[in-house]
Design an enzyme around this catalytic site. Structure first.
Site, PDB file in Angstrom:
ATOM      1  N   ASP A  48      44.519 -66.282  77.068  1.00  0.00           N
ATOM      2  CA  ASP A  48      44.749 -67.726  77.018  1.00  0.00           C
ATOM      3  C   ASP A  48      45.677 -68.195  78.127  1.00  0.00           C
ATOM      4  OD1 ASP A  48      43.159 -68.194  74.840  1.00  0.00           O
ATOM      5  OD2 ASP A  48      44.782 -68.078  73.374  1.00  0.00           O
ATOM      6  N   TYR A  66      48.657 -54.554  73.630  1.00  0.00           N
ATOM      7  CA  TYR A  66      49.364 -55.786  73.988  1.00  0.00           C
ATOM      8  C   TYR A  66      50.852 -55.611  73.687  1.00  0.00           C
ATOM      9  CZ  TYR A  66      45.043 -58.576  74.309  1.00  0.00           C
ATOM     10  OH  TYR A  66      43.823 -59.084  74.672  1.00  0.00           O
TER      11      TYR A  66
END
Length: 250
Positions: free
Chosen positions: A56, A114
Site C-alpha cells: 500500500d 514483514y
C-alpha cells in the site's frame, strides 16, 4: 539473428513514502509505474512488470520481487547497475537473475516476512516518523507477545483482513511471529505463506489494543475462531510496515 524471450526476476527495495503503493494507480505515482518506465527506457521494449506483493501507499520494502520479459541477451546481473543509475534514490534494485518463463511471482509457493515498527516513547523522533508508528501510551509488550502466539499456525484470518479483500479463501498459515523491544522501538516480525489485504496492519492494531489492556488474548483467539465479523482493533498506519523478504520454495 533470432532473440529468445527471457524472464528477469528483480529483488527491489524502496522507501514507499512518496508513492501511492506498488501497483499502478490512476491517482498517483506507483513504484511499479516508475520501475516499468525505466526498464522500458533501458531496453527500448514495451514491457509488463509483475510484482509479488501489492504493498500500500507509504509501505516500504527491502525484498519485493518483480519480473519482466525481454529479448535483450544481456547477463541478468547487468540490469542491477544499469537500472540503479537511472532510478530515483528511493527505489533500488538489489539483485537480478533469469528465471524460467513459467515463473510467476504471485503464484508460486512462498514464505513472506514483514516487519512492523512501533515507536513507544514519550515524544516522537522526527527521523523515525516515516518508518514507524508513534505510540506515546505505555504498551505491555509481554501481553502483546502472548496474544501474538495465538496467531501462530493455520487460521481463517477473515477478521484480520480489510473489507476490501477480494479473495474467497482467507485461510493462511503463520509460521513465526515475534516482538522485541530495543530502547523505545518495538519490532514485530511476522512470517507466513501469504497475507490478506491489510492483514499485518490489522494484526498490529489488535495487538496494540492488547498492549493497552483494552483487549485480551482471548479476544484475539475469538477473532480467529468466529465466523462473525469480530475486529479486535483498527488498522495500524502504513509507514511502520516493511516487506522484508519473499522466499520462493521449490
Amino acid at each position: 539473428m533470432e532473440h529468445h524471450l527471457r524472464r528477469i526476476k528483480l529483488v527491489v527495495a524502496y522507501d514507499g513514502t512518496n508513492y501511492c503503493g506498488w501497483q499502478v494507480q490512476p491517482n498517483g505515482t506507483s513504484i511499479q509505474s516508475v520501475l516499468q518506465q525505466h526498464i522500458e527506457e533501458l531496453t527500448g521494449e514495451k514491457i509488463m512488470l509483475t510484482g509479488a506483493s501489492r504493498t500500500d501507499s507509504g509501505v516500504h520494502a527491502l525484498g519485493q520481487v518483480a519480473v519482466f520479459d525481454t529479448e535483450k541477451q544481456w547477463p541478468a546481473e547487468r540490469f542491477v547497475p544499469a537500472l540503479n543509475q537511472r532510478l530515483p534514490k528511493d527505489i533500488v534494485i538489489q539483485s537480478a537473475e533469469e528465471v524460467p518463463l513459467g515463473f510467476h511471482p504471485r503464484y508460486q509457493n512462498t514464505i513472506k516476512t514483514y516487519e512492523y515498527k512501533i515507536l513507544n516513547s514519550r515524544v516522537p523522533v522526527p527521523t523515525e516518523r516515516l518508518y514507524s508508528y508513534f505510540v506515546p501510551q505505555k504498551l505491555d509488550v509481554e501481553a502483546m507477545q502472548s496474544a501474538a502466539n495465538e496467531i501462530l499456525g493455520t487460521h481463517n484470518f477473515h477478521n484480520f483482513s480489510s473489507t476490501k479483500t477480494k479473495v474467497k479463501d482467507t485461510v493462511r498459515t503463520i509460521t513465526d511471529i515475534s516482538l522485541r523491544k530495543e530502547g523505545d522501538m518495538i519490532y514485530l516480525r511476522i512470517t507466513g505463506d501469504g497475507f490478506l489485504y491489510n492483514m499485518v496492519r490489522i494484526i498490529v492494531g489488535g495487538l496494540l489494543k492488547v498492549g493497552f489492556h483494552k483487549k485480551t488474548t482471548e479476544d484475539i483467539r475469538r477473532s480467529l475462531e468466529t465466523e462473525e465479523r469480530y475486529v479486535v482493533g483498527s488498522t495500524a498506519p502504513p509507514q511502520g510496515l516493511t516487506l522484508i523478504n519473499i522466499e520462493y520454495l521449490e
